[in-house]
Write a protein that holds these residues in place. Structure first.
Motif, mmCIF file in Angstrom:
data_model
loop_
_atom_site.group_PDB
_atom_site.id
_atom_site.type_symbol
_atom_site.label_atom_id
_atom_site.label_comp_id
_atom_site.label_asym_id
_atom_site.label_seq_id
_atom_site.Cartn_x
_atom_site.Cartn_y
_atom_site.Cartn_z
ATOM 1 N N GLY A 9 0.842 -1.287 0.024
ATOM 2 C CA GLY A 9 -0.141 -0.058 -0.053
ATOM 3 C C GLY A 9 0.670 1.497 0.082
ATOM 4 O O GLY A 9 1.985 1.231 -0.318
ATOM 5 N N LEU A 10 0.160 2.305 0.194
ATOM 6 C CA LEU A 10 0.775 3.629 0.264
ATOM 7 C C LEU A 10 0.947 4.239 1.878
ATOM 8 O O LEU A 10 0.001 4.201 2.590
ATOM 9 N N VAL A 11 2.206 4.428 2.006
ATOM 10 C CA VAL A 11 2.715 4.906 3.557
ATOM 11 C C VAL A 11 3.557 5.955 3.571
ATOM 12 O O VAL A 11 4.415 6.193 2.611
ATOM 13 N N GLN A 12 3.230 6.898 4.497
ATOM 14 C CA GLN A 12 4.386 8.011 4.648
ATOM 15 C C GLN A 12 5.632 7.310 5.232
ATOM 16 O O GLN A 12 5.785 6.299 5.907
ATOM 17 N N PRO A 86 11.613 6.390 1.629
ATOM 18 C CA PRO A 86 11.158 6.257 0.267
ATOM 19 C C PRO A 86 12.041 5.320 -0.851
ATOM 20 O O PRO A 86 11.579 4.788 -1.680
ATOM 21 N N THR A 89 10.294 1.739 -1.601
ATOM 22 C CA THR A 89 9.253 1.701 -2.633
ATOM 23 C C THR A 89 9.698 0.625 -3.654
ATOM 24 O O THR A 89 11.051 0.946 -4.328
ATOM 25 N N VAL A 118 4.493 -1.760 -2.613
ATOM 26 C CA VAL A 118 4.712 -0.929 -1.495
ATOM 27 C C VAL A 118 5.307 0.434 -1.922
ATOM 28 O O VAL A 118 6.285 0.676 -2.573
ATOM 29 N N THR A 119 4.299 1.506 -1.591
ATOM 30 C CA THR A 119 5.002 2.778 -2.012
ATOM 31 C C THR A 119 5.111 3.760 -0.798
ATOM 32 O O THR A 119 4.231 3.959 0.025
ATOM 33 N N VAL A 120 6.382 4.337 -0.500
ATOM 34 C CA VAL A 120 6.671 5.078 0.452
ATOM 35 C C VAL A 120 6.976 6.653 0.044
ATOM 36 O O VAL A 120 7.655 7.195 -0.520
ATOM 37 N N SER A 121 5.890 7.743 0.806
ATOM 38 C CA SER A 121 6.164 9.042 0.260
ATOM 39 C C SER A 121 6.807 9.760 1.382
ATOM 40 O O SER A 121 6.923 9.299 2.512
#
Length: 122
Positions: A9-12, A86, A89, A118-121
């Motif tokens: 998922g997307l997570v900071q 990041p 990702t 997995v996306t890390v912003s």
């Protein structure tokens, strides 16, 4: 044997995710199980592995942040990812070694799951 990965998922940055990979089908046993990842424009790399006896290994970049574990009764391997960056990702893939009888000889075949993003912003 089929492997199904989930939990991406997307997570900071600084957040956590837990990936799950469930094996199904005609399973005799699952030997070493692994998590790989592939970031855009990069080669696939081994992130962590765990033997049937519970011995673990990690790539240096995730040591102290990621934990691989398994539940043999559930034919499942997990990857707990904390303090995400990041650079983490990627699409994460699981695989597992399964014994196969070929031409009257036992050997191990590696089965792969389909990957979870997995996306890390920042």
């Amino acid at each position: 044997v089929q492997l199904q990965a989930s939990g991406g998922g997307l997570v900071q940055a600084g957040g956590s995710l837990r990936l799950t990979c469930v094996a199904s089908g005609r399973i005799l046993s699952l030997e070493t199980m692994r998590w790989y990842r592939q970031a855009p424009r990069k080669e696939r790399e081994l992130v962590a592995n765990i033997t049937s006896g519970g011995t673990t290994n990690y790539v240096d970049s995730v040591k102290g942040r990621f934990t691989i574990s398994r539940d043999n009764a559930k034919n499942t391997v997990y990857l707990q990812m904390n303090n995400l960056k990041p650079d983490d990702t990627a699409v994460y893939y699981c695989n597992a070694d399964h014994p196969e009888l070929v031409d009257h000889r036992w050997s191990f075949y590696t089965y792969w799951g389909q990957g979870t993003l997995v996306t890390v912003s920042s």
